[in-house]
Design an enzyme around this catalytic site. Structure first.
Site, PDB file in Angstrom:
ATOM      1  N   HIS A 188       0.803  -1.227   0.000  1.00  0.00           N
ATOM      2  CA  HIS A 188       0.000   0.000   0.000  1.00  0.00           C
ATOM      3  C   HIS A 188       0.835   1.276   0.000  1.00  0.00           C
ATOM      4  O   HIS A 188       0.404   2.307  -0.500  1.00  0.00           O
ATOM      5  CB  HIS A 188      -0.969   0.000   1.181  1.00  0.00           C
ATOM      6  CG  HIS A 188      -2.181  -0.842   0.899  1.00  0.00           C
ATOM      7  ND1 HIS A 188      -3.069  -1.215   1.854  1.00  0.00           N
ATOM      8  CD2 HIS A 188      -2.628  -1.372  -0.262  1.00  0.00           C
ATOM      9  CE1 HIS A 188      -4.031  -1.950   1.317  1.00  0.00           C
ATOM     10  NE2 HIS A 188      -3.779  -2.063   0.032  1.00  0.00           N
ATOM     11  N   ASP A 198      -4.449  -8.845  -4.354  1.00  0.00           N
ATOM     12  CA  ASP A 198      -4.540 -10.000  -3.460  1.00  0.00           C
ATOM     13  C   ASP A 198      -4.787 -11.287  -4.237  1.00  0.00           C
ATOM     14  O   ASP A 198      -4.247 -12.334  -3.892  1.00  0.00           O
ATOM     15  CB  ASP A 198      -5.652  -9.792  -2.429  1.00  0.00           C
ATOM     16  CG  ASP A 198      -5.170  -8.937  -1.269  1.00  0.00           C
ATOM     17  OD1 ASP A 198      -4.000  -9.105  -0.867  1.00  0.00           O
ATOM     18  OD2 ASP A 198      -5.932  -8.099  -0.780  1.00  0.00           O
ATOM     19  N   CYS A 204     -10.150  -3.431  -9.736  1.00  0.00           N
ATOM     20  CA  CYS A 204      -9.536  -2.283  -9.069  1.00  0.00           C
ATOM     21  C   CYS A 204      -8.112  -2.562  -8.590  1.00  0.00           C
ATOM     22  O   CYS A 204      -7.534  -1.766  -7.862  1.00  0.00           O
ATOM     23  CB  CYS A 204     -10.400  -1.797  -7.910  1.00  0.00           C
ATOM     24  SG  CYS A 204     -10.621  -3.027  -6.615  1.00  0.00           S
TER      25      CYS A 204
END
Ligand code: PEP
Ligand code: MG
Length: 603
Positions: A192, A466, A513
């Site tokens: 992130h 993920d 996304c």
């Protein structure tokens, strides 16, 4: 000069003096001006006074409880008074003109070195007490939750941050007007922090191994986020050459400007939706400037970067969501409910040090009690978030996105909590709008059962970051295995095809996304696989539009058809680059790390 090569995760060039950040423990070093040396000494003395008062308070309580642990704190008070510690730290501040935190760390290291020489195991074990005393002093030096901003208050503008690890929570707090870029020892392209760097347009290189051990604070460094390089103490000619490349880079960026306001339509007329991934309110500025069709992913856990979990009341959350919905209206905002694990929830913003320290019975890391699992285990917290969201929904087009769902039961249970939240609001006399509910398809079990989810939700969004890590069993945050993180792995591509087909059969809208969509080589392939709805970092939008407008969807479908029959990543990569030709190569050269890294690496 030293040249270190890592993973370029956010393009652009930064030239400046290094500021070092060690997150473990959190210690930053920067030079202080001569006139501020006395202030730093005064901070240390104040911290000592506060620490002593606290320790005496603990001691008195222990006496009351007749506990013999009191002696332990007597020993800590003595350590506080020992000249080896405080006097040594003050000496370092005066001699080296550095900040108090760093001087304290240096004094601690000296004391620990002495302890390491001691033969007696009992005495040697007192190291823990010294570290405890220093931890208390550090806490009393100030800062706490506002760490990021406060910590860098006196740093000069134009500095470059060199960190052992830069956690997303810390990165979200850093005042980036002070830093031209950052480099870190750990990290990967889909961690992130890297995603955040791209959103904020901060040049960044990660996965450098031991950069923080090699760079001396205050030394000159250059970061090249496209080449994935960190130069330490470069000669003047090298700095000049880098400046020239930096100007070229700025020109390239400007050349994309006209793509911001034009629609994303393929050369054969297929309309593509591009929304923005948002972490911080500032991202909205870029999202709107780059012409995003709304927000396809708001990672709401980033609220925790500025507010502690216990202060994140319904009202505080409501205000944040309302502001975002109003700013983006009439376009939609998909708010993803908190995607954190227990550890992050407790330690944010001190950071997440996944899997490093013993967990004391709490599960940590990506496979533990995380995201929807954590929310369902802490239903009050979840209900509070849902109440805030439902209240805010009146101010725009809210879509609710549930992360890390692995089975239908979790979705159904989450909907029960959503109903409870709606009932609670109705009891308070509020009208509750109907909000579309969607799930992230980011766990292989959810991917395989996409059809089941598609029947029970209003929309689906594929989280490739993920999905790739769990399909290939590669930790996306671990630079050592980033080589194996392969978006072009046949298993990943076949999984994507399966999801697209399953969603289409039921007729449920599907978006993607994950970071995969930001890559100019992968985006046309995704269109070829049948996807037309994307959400990406705002900074990737202009390049994505440029690529989309130059490719034909019909050609992409043919390419995807071929690719799906290929067995190896190398074959797929070669074929894609050859078929997409100059279109994406041009875009890739200007917007992202070099081809090898982009396609083979941790994209
Ligand atoms: C993903 O997993 O692809 C995703 C978009 O979510 P995050 O990166 O926040 O895990
Ligand atoms: Mg995810």
């Amino acid at each position: 000069m030293q040249r270190l090569t890592g993973i370029g995760v956010s393009p652009g060039i930064a030239i400046g003096r290094a500021v070092l950040l060690k997150q473990n423990p959190l210690v930053v070093r920067f030079p202080v001006k001569a006139a501020r040396v006395d202030d730093e000494v005064a901070r240390l003395e104040r911290a000592k006074r506060l620490s002593e008062a606290q320790l005496r308070g603990i001691r008195t309580r222990m006496n009351r409880d007749a506990s013999d642990l009191g002696q332990l704190f007597d020993a800590q008070i003595l350590m506080l008074q020992d000249p080896m510690l405080l006097a040594r730290a003050i000496d370092v501040v005066r001699r080296e003109q550095v900040n108090a935190e760093w001087a304290l760390q240096r004094a601690l290291e000296d004391v620990l070195a002495i302890f390491a020489e001691i033969e007696d195991p009992y005495l040697r074990e007192r190291r823990g007490d010294v570290a405890d005393v220093v931890g208390r002093l550090r806490m009393n030096l100030g800062y706490g939750r506002a760490a990021g901003r406060e910590l860098f208050r006196d740093v000069e503008e134009g500095s470059v941050l060199i960190a052992d690890e830069l956690t997303p929570s810390m990165a979200a707090q850093v005042d980036w007007t002070k830093f031209a870029g950052f480099a870190s020892d750990t990290g990967s392209r889909t961690y992130h922090t890297a995603i955040l760097a791209r959103s904020l347009h901060v040049p960044a290189v990660v996965g450098l191994g031991d950069a923080s051990g090699r760079v001396l604070p205050g030394s000159m460094v250059v970061i090249d986020g496209a080449a994935g390089e960190l130069l330490i103490d470069p000669p003047e000619e090298e700095i000049e050459a880098t400046r020239a490349r930096s100007a070229q880079w700025a020109r390239a960026l400007r050349s994309y400007e006209h793509y911001r306001s034009i629609p994303a339509v393929t050369a054969d007329g297929l309309a593509i939706t591009i929304q923005a991934n948002v972490e911080l309110p500032d991202d909205l500025l870029f999202a709107q400037e780059y012409g995003a069709d709304g927000v396809g992913l708001y990672r709401s856990e980033f609220l925790l970067a500025t507010v502690s979990p216990d202060e994140l009341s319904e009202d505080v959350q409501y205000e944040a969501y309302r502001a975002m919905l109003q700013r983006v209206a009439p376009a939609p905002v998909a708010v993803r409910t908190f995607d954190v694990d227990e550890e992050q929830l407790v330690s944010w913003p001190q950071g997440l040090e996944r899997g490093r320290v013993g967990s004391g019975g709490r599960s940590r890391g990506p496979l533990g009690l995380r995201a929807i699992r954590l929310c369902l285990a802490h239903r009050d917290m979840f209900r509070t978030q849902l109440c805030a969201l439902l209240r805010a929904a009146r101010h725009g087009q809210l879509r609710l996105l549930l992360p890390f769902v692995s089975g239908i039961e979790e979705l159904r249970e989450a909907k029960v909590v959503l109903r409870e939240a709606a009932e609670e609001l109705e009891r308070r006399g509020e009208t509750v709008p109907v909000v579309p509910v969607g799930v992230m398809i980011e766990i292989p079990s959810a991917a395989i059962t996409t059809d089941l989810f598609a029947r029970e939700v209003d929309f689906l969004s594929i989280g490739t970051n993920d999905l790739i890590q769990y399909s290939l069993a590669v930790d996306r945050t671990d630079a050592r295995v980033s080589r194996l993180y392969e978006p072009l792995h046949p298993a990943v591509l076949r999984t994507l095809r399966h999801i697209v087909r399953a969603a289409a059969r039921v007729g449920t809208p599907l978006a993607l996304c994950g970071e995969m969509a930001s890559d100019p080589v992968l985006l046309p392939l995704l269109i070829g696989l049948g996807l037309t709805d994307f959400s990406m970092s705002p900074s990737a939008i202009p390049v994505a539009k440029q690529v989309i407008r130059q490719v034909r969807a019909a050609d992409m479908r043919r390419i995807a058809h071929h690719v799906l029959r290929m067995a190896t990543i190398a074959e797929i990569e070669h074929y894609l680059l050859a078929s997409l030709g100059d279109i994406v190569r041009q875009a890739g050269d200007q917007a992202l790390p070099p081809d090898g890294e982009r396609v083979k690496g941790t994209t």
